[in-house]
Design a protein around this motif. Sequence first.
Motif, PDB file in Angstrom:
ATOM      1  N   GLY A 118      -9.260 -28.546  18.104  1.00  0.00           N
ATOM      2  CA  GLY A 118     -10.015 -28.012  19.132  1.00  0.00           C
ATOM      3  C   GLY A 118      -9.491 -28.112  20.594  1.00  0.00           C
ATOM      4  N   PRO A 119      -9.712 -27.017  21.557  1.00  0.00           N
ATOM      5  CA  PRO A 119      -9.155 -27.225  22.906  1.00  0.00           C
ATOM      6  C   PRO A 119      -9.776 -28.744  23.516  1.00  0.00           C
ATOM      7  N   GLU A 120      -8.743 -29.433  24.149  1.00  0.00           N
ATOM      8  CA  GLU A 120      -8.917 -30.538  24.825  1.00  0.00           C
ATOM      9  C   GLU A 120      -9.195 -30.540  26.294  1.00  0.00           C
ATOM     10  N   PHE A 121     -10.396 -30.905  27.084  1.00  0.00           N
ATOM     11  CA  PHE A 121     -10.416 -30.530  28.290  1.00  0.00           C
ATOM     12  C   PHE A 121      -9.505 -31.107  29.123  1.00  0.00           C
ATOM     13  N   LEU A 122      -9.045 -30.294  30.401  1.00  0.00           N
ATOM     14  CA  LEU A 122      -8.012 -31.106  31.149  1.00  0.00           C
ATOM     15  C   LEU A 122      -8.853 -31.069  32.555  1.00  0.00           C
ATOM     16  N   PHE A 123      -9.132 -29.958  33.093  1.00  0.00           N
ATOM     17  CA  PHE A 123      -9.743 -30.108  34.342  1.00  0.00           C
ATOM     18  C   PHE A 123     -10.555 -29.014  34.720  1.00  0.00           C
ATOM     19  N   THR A 124     -11.627 -29.303  35.757  1.00  0.00           N
ATOM     20  CA  THR A 124     -12.575 -28.390  36.302  1.00  0.00           C
ATOM     21  C   THR A 124     -12.334 -28.141  37.730  1.00  0.00           C
ATOM     22  N   LEU A 125     -11.977 -26.976  38.110  1.00  0.00           N
ATOM     23  CA  LEU A 125     -11.968 -26.597  39.601  1.00  0.00           C
ATOM     24  C   LEU A 125     -13.088 -25.882  40.248  1.00  0.00           C
ATOM     25  N   TYR A 126     -13.560 -25.948  41.159  1.00  0.00           N
ATOM     26  CA  TYR A 126     -14.873 -25.315  41.598  1.00  0.00           C
ATOM     27  C   TYR A 126     -14.579 -24.544  42.925  1.00  0.00           C
ATOM     28  N   SER A 127     -13.841 -24.766  43.836  1.00  0.00           N
ATOM     29  CA  SER A 127     -13.696 -23.902  45.060  1.00  0.00           C
ATOM     30  C   SER A 127     -12.393 -23.802  45.435  1.00  0.00           C
ATOM     31  N   ALA A 128     -12.027 -22.672  46.259  1.00  0.00           N
ATOM     32  CA  ALA A 128     -10.593 -22.489  46.390  1.00  0.00           C
ATOM     33  C   ALA A 128     -10.241 -23.499  47.289  1.00  0.00           C
ATOM     34  N   GLY A 129      -9.001 -23.867  47.217  1.00  0.00           N
ATOM     35  CA  GLY A 129      -8.225 -25.031  47.738  1.00  0.00           C
ATOM     36  C   GLY A 129      -8.195 -26.147  47.063  1.00  0.00           C
ATOM     37  N   GLU A 130      -9.126 -26.163  46.112  1.00  0.00           N
ATOM     38  CA  GLU A 130      -9.344 -27.716  45.300  1.00  0.00           C
ATOM     39  C   GLU A 130      -8.158 -27.893  44.439  1.00  0.00           C
ATOM     40  N   GLU A 131      -7.453 -29.095  44.382  1.00  0.00           N
ATOM     41  CA  GLU A 131      -6.449 -29.187  43.265  1.00  0.00           C
ATOM     42  C   GLU A 131      -6.727 -30.556  42.655  1.00  0.00           C
ATOM     43  N   LYS A 132      -6.463 -30.607  41.342  1.00  0.00           N
ATOM     44  CA  LYS A 132      -6.785 -31.796  40.435  1.00  0.00           C
ATOM     45  C   LYS A 132      -5.499 -32.341  39.763  1.00  0.00           C
ATOM     46  N   GLU A 133      -5.335 -33.399  39.599  1.00  0.00           N
ATOM     47  CA  GLU A 133      -3.774 -34.079  38.904  1.00  0.00           C
ATOM     48  C   GLU A 133      -4.258 -34.815  37.875  1.00  0.00           C
ATOM     49  N   LYS A 134      -3.411 -34.848  36.874  1.00  0.00           N
ATOM     50  CA  LYS A 134      -3.323 -35.723  35.647  1.00  0.00           C
ATOM     51  C   LYS A 134      -2.006 -35.779  35.218  1.00  0.00           C
ATOM     52  N   GLU A 135      -1.319 -37.094  35.290  1.00  0.00           N
ATOM     53  CA  GLU A 135       0.168 -37.347  34.599  1.00  0.00           C
ATOM     54  C   GLU A 135       0.847 -36.234  35.207  1.00  0.00           C
ATOM     55  N   ARG A 136       1.405 -35.528  34.449  1.00  0.00           N
ATOM     56  CA  ARG A 136       2.238 -34.430  34.700  1.00  0.00           C
ATOM     57  C   ARG A 136       1.919 -33.042  35.105  1.00  0.00           C
ATOM     58  N   LEU A 137       0.559 -33.079  35.006  1.00  0.00           N
ATOM     59  CA  LEU A 137      -0.065 -31.736  35.344  1.00  0.00           C
ATOM     60  C   LEU A 137      -0.756 -31.760  36.815  1.00  0.00           C
ATOM     61  N   LYS A 138      -0.870 -30.686  37.129  1.00  0.00           N
ATOM     62  CA  LYS A 138      -1.745 -30.322  38.470  1.00  0.00           C
ATOM     63  C   LYS A 138      -2.068 -28.867  38.487  1.00  0.00           C
ATOM     64  N   ALA A 139      -3.479 -28.872  38.783  1.00  0.00           N
ATOM     65  CA  ALA A 139      -4.111 -27.497  38.747  1.00  0.00           C
ATOM     66  C   ALA A 139      -4.641 -27.296  40.177  1.00  0.00           C
ATOM     67  N   THR A 140      -4.353 -25.957  40.629  1.00  0.00           N
ATOM     68  CA  THR A 140      -4.888 -25.393  41.757  1.00  0.00           C
ATOM     69  C   THR A 140      -5.868 -24.277  41.621  1.00  0.00           C
ATOM     70  N   LEU A 141      -6.442 -23.840  42.476  1.00  0.00           N
ATOM     71  CA  LEU A 141      -7.238 -22.756  42.686  1.00  0.00           C
ATOM     72  C   LEU A 141      -7.245 -22.121  43.859  1.00  0.00           C
ATOM     73  N   THR A 142      -7.041 -20.679  43.942  1.00  0.00           N
ATOM     74  CA  THR A 142      -7.582 -19.936  45.072  1.00  0.00           C
ATOM     75  C   THR A 142      -8.533 -18.818  44.447  1.00  0.00           C
ATOM     76  N   LYS A 143      -8.960 -18.141  45.373  1.00  0.00           N
ATOM     77  CA  LYS A 143      -9.908 -17.108  45.404  1.00  0.00           C
ATOM     78  C   LYS A 143      -9.870 -16.062  44.222  1.00  0.00           C
ATOM     79  N   LYS A 144      -8.393 -15.866  43.737  1.00  0.00           N
ATOM     80  CA  LYS A 144      -8.089 -14.960  42.643  1.00  0.00           C
ATOM     81  C   LYS A 144      -7.465 -15.371  41.330  1.00  0.00           C
ATOM     82  N   GLU A 145      -7.016 -16.802  41.656  1.00  0.00           N
ATOM     83  CA  GLU A 145      -6.098 -17.233  40.650  1.00  0.00           C
ATOM     84  C   GLU A 145      -6.019 -18.675  40.388  1.00  0.00           C
ATOM     85  N   SER A 146      -5.609 -19.472  39.404  1.00  0.00           N
ATOM     86  CA  SER A 146      -5.278 -20.860  39.222  1.00  0.00           C
ATOM     87  C   SER A 146      -4.010 -20.784  38.962  1.00  0.00           C
ATOM     88  N   PHE A 147      -3.399 -21.879  39.213  1.00  0.00           N
ATOM     89  CA  PHE A 147      -2.079 -22.242  38.596  1.00  0.00           C
ATOM     90  C   PHE A 147      -2.026 -23.707  37.962  1.00  0.00           C
TER      91      PHE A 147
END
Lengths: 111, 115
Positions: free
Chosen positions: A43-72
């Motif tokens: 099953g999928p394992e939860f990593l991150f939740t992002l709520y608004s543009a500009g938000e960033e979250k990090e976990k070990e080697r992973l970093k998630a970012t969010l804009t108004k149209k995309e996430s990396f």
Amino acid sequence: EDQVTQSPEALRLQEGESSSLNCSYTVSGLRGLFWYRQDPGKGPEFLFTLYSAGEEKEKERLKATLTKKESFLHITAPKPEDSATYLCAVQRAGSARQLTFGSGTQLTVLP
Amino acid sequence: DTEVTQTPKHLVMGMTNKKSLKCEQHMGHRAMYWYKQKAKKPPELMFVYSYEKLSINESVPSRFSPECPNSSLLNLHLHALQPEDSALYLCASSQEKRGKNTEAFFGQGTRLTVV
């Protein structure tokens, strides 16, 4: 209709070779964007939740970012154990229980 | 504890059989879900229960029948399935309170094969 497009479909990296996965979305009022990791047959394992543009979250080697149209999802110095399919999903405001998933990026990290 | 437990892990059933998939969580989540996932595809939502009441049914055939006996348990009853119903069936749960994180936590899935 909500749409989520992930790219690339597949990515092969050498161990230590940093890269980014993309998740482009179209949703009428974003409540949240979620990243999951899925290993084959599991099953999928939860990593991150992002709520608004500009938000960033990090976990070990992973970093998630969010804009108004995309996430990396940035992967820094990946290891073979990071090999998995990474799924992005969006949740529309007013639809707290429904997730729209992208098709995923299959990541392979070679030793 | 972010664990959602699904049983069985694997199930092989004939087209005339009746079987049930079970899901359990003890995180106090009041929303529970069934998803279906085919190989190399993303999960597809089937059903959502909120406070033990069915709130979403994504036009799923009647051969799939969900049940939520209490806030911790979710069942999926299967009857007269077709081979194309073979897939990984995933259970998930999430918080239901306004302002709380609403990420869904998934179980490990039941791999169903219909023969």
